[in-house]
Design a protein around this motif. Structure first.
Motif, short mmCIF file in Angstrom:
data_model
loop_
_atom_site.label_atom_id
_atom_site.label_comp_id
_atom_site.label_asym_id
_atom_site.label_seq_id
_atom_site.Cartn_x
_atom_site.Cartn_y
_atom_site.Cartn_z
N LEU A 163 -35.20 -1.16 43.67
CA LEU A 163 -35.11 -0.89 45.11
C LEU A 163 -35.12 -2.19 45.91
O LEU A 163 -34.40 -2.32 46.91
N VAL A 164 -35.94 -3.14 45.49
CA VAL A 164 -36.01 -4.44 46.17
C VAL A 164 -34.67 -5.16 46.05
O VAL A 164 -34.18 -5.76 47.03
N THR A 165 -34.06 -5.11 44.88
CA THR A 165 -32.76 -5.75 44.66
C THR A 165 -31.71 -5.18 45.61
O THR A 165 -30.98 -5.92 46.28
N ALA A 185 -32.25 -3.40 48.34
CA ALA A 185 -32.65 -3.62 49.74
C ALA A 185 -32.28 -5.03 50.19
O ALA A 185 -31.87 -5.23 51.34
N ALA A 186 -32.43 -6.02 49.30
CA ALA A 186 -32.05 -7.39 49.65
C ALA A 186 -30.55 -7.48 49.94
O ALA A 186 -30.13 -8.13 50.89
N SER A 195 -29.52 -11.12 45.61
CA SER A 195 -30.26 -9.87 45.47
C SER A 195 -30.80 -9.69 44.06
O SER A 195 -31.94 -9.22 43.87
N VAL A 224 -33.85 -11.87 43.75
CA VAL A 224 -35.01 -11.33 44.45
C VAL A 224 -35.71 -10.27 43.59
O VAL A 224 -36.93 -10.25 43.48
N GLY A 225 -34.92 -9.37 42.98
CA GLY A 225 -35.52 -8.35 42.13
C GLY A 225 -36.22 -8.94 40.92
O GLY A 225 -37.34 -8.53 40.58
N VAL A 283 -44.28 -6.33 39.99
CA VAL A 283 -43.93 -5.00 40.48
C VAL A 283 -43.27 -4.20 39.37
O VAL A 283 -42.67 -4.75 38.44
N LEU A 334 -39.45 -0.25 41.38
CA LEU A 334 -39.56 -0.89 42.69
C LEU A 334 -38.68 -2.13 42.75
O LEU A 334 -38.10 -2.43 43.80
N ALA A 335 -38.57 -2.84 41.62
CA ALA A 335 -37.72 -4.03 41.59
C ALA A 335 -36.25 -3.66 41.83
O ALA A 335 -35.53 -4.41 42.49
N ALA A 355 -39.44 -10.65 42.00
CA ALA A 355 -40.50 -9.69 42.31
C ALA A 355 -41.21 -9.23 41.06
O ALA A 355 -42.44 -9.06 41.05
#
Length: 269
Positions: free
Chosen positions: A46-48, A50-51, A26, A29-30, A39, A43-44, A33
């Protein structure tokens, strides 16, 4: 039902769920991104997270609905994710230079770092949710006795799925905090946390057999292990012996938990 409180690991399946691979994945992934798609750091984050949630959700589905063995499923997923990170990064560290993303890990208020405050807030929120919410009570009931929980009308599958999903959320959050603190992502991130993940909760009163424990107790166990390790380093004990002592602490914690459970079953405690 008495209020026992404790971390999501109170479910016996959650104790077996090792999220180190999820933490590394995770966080990667952030960072990816931000580096590849530009990004914004918010948002990064949130992406982290969310992964991490997605991986936890998959683990939960495998265990709760496909009835896979929780140990094997989470171990296989952890190995898969660590391999994915290794292949994506080619064993190189991904440096994070965004100041917003790294703020929590490096900022101070006066002379106090911000990171411990974020960790204590996370502990407090977890304790409140698990001790006072219906979801938390259902989780403890499921971890303590799955058949009794099902007979009481609790959707056991949903409770187990929720436990793994919450585990994924915490792994994603930990991935963000790790990356924020270290300023980058590497395959070795989180490799030293196994001692804390296993020994600290048990020392703090969380049962390996499920259904018992408090988040505050887990925090106390973590702080105790940290103090012991720091003290050993200050007196110049070899790092090899520190690792050996850490393993002994895990064995001792498991033995104490097993003795406590047997005593309760015999009516001594």
């Amino acid at each position: 039902m008495p209020r026992t409180g404790g971390p999501p690991l109170a479910s016996r399946d959650r104790w077996r769920s090792r999220q180190i691979g999820n933490l590394v994945f995770s966080s990667m992934v952030g960072a990816y991104a931000m580096q590849q798609f530009g990004v914004h750091w918010t948002l990064a984050v949130l992406v982290t997270i969310a992964a991490g949630v997605l991986v936890g959700l998959l683990n939960g589905y495998f265990v709760a609905y496909l009835r896979m063995n929780s140990l094997i499923a989470t171990l296989a997923m952890g190995l898969f994710l660590q391999g994915a990170v290794l292949g994506a990064t080619q064993a190189r560290t991904m440096v994070v230079t965004d100041e917003g993303y790294s703020y929590i890990g490096s900022a101070t208020v006066g002379n106090w770092p911000v990171m411990p405050v974020a960790l204590f807030v996370a502990y407090l929120l977890a304790d409140v949710v698990l001790a006072y919410s219906a979801w938390g009570r259902n989780l403890y009931a499921t971890g303590g006795n799955r058949r009794a929980a099902n007979a009481a009308g609790i959707n056991v599958r949903r409770a187990r799925l929720g436990a793994f999903t919450a585990s994924g959320f915490l792994a994603g959050l930990a991935g963000f905090l790790y990356t924020s603190y270290l300023g980058g992502v590497s395959v070795t991130v989180g490799s030293t946390t196994l001692l804390y993940a296993v020994a600290a909760p048990v020392i703090g009163g969380v049962s390996l057999f499920g259904g018992r424990g408090r988040v505050i107790g887990m925090l106390g166990g973590t702080l105790l292990i940290t103090v012991i390790q720091t003290g050993l380093q200050l007196i110049n004990v070899s790092a090899y012996y520190i690792q050996m002592i850490g393993g002994a602490m895990i064995l001792l914690a498991i033995a104490v938990d097993a003795f406590r459970i047997r005593s309760e079953e015999r009516g001594v405690v």
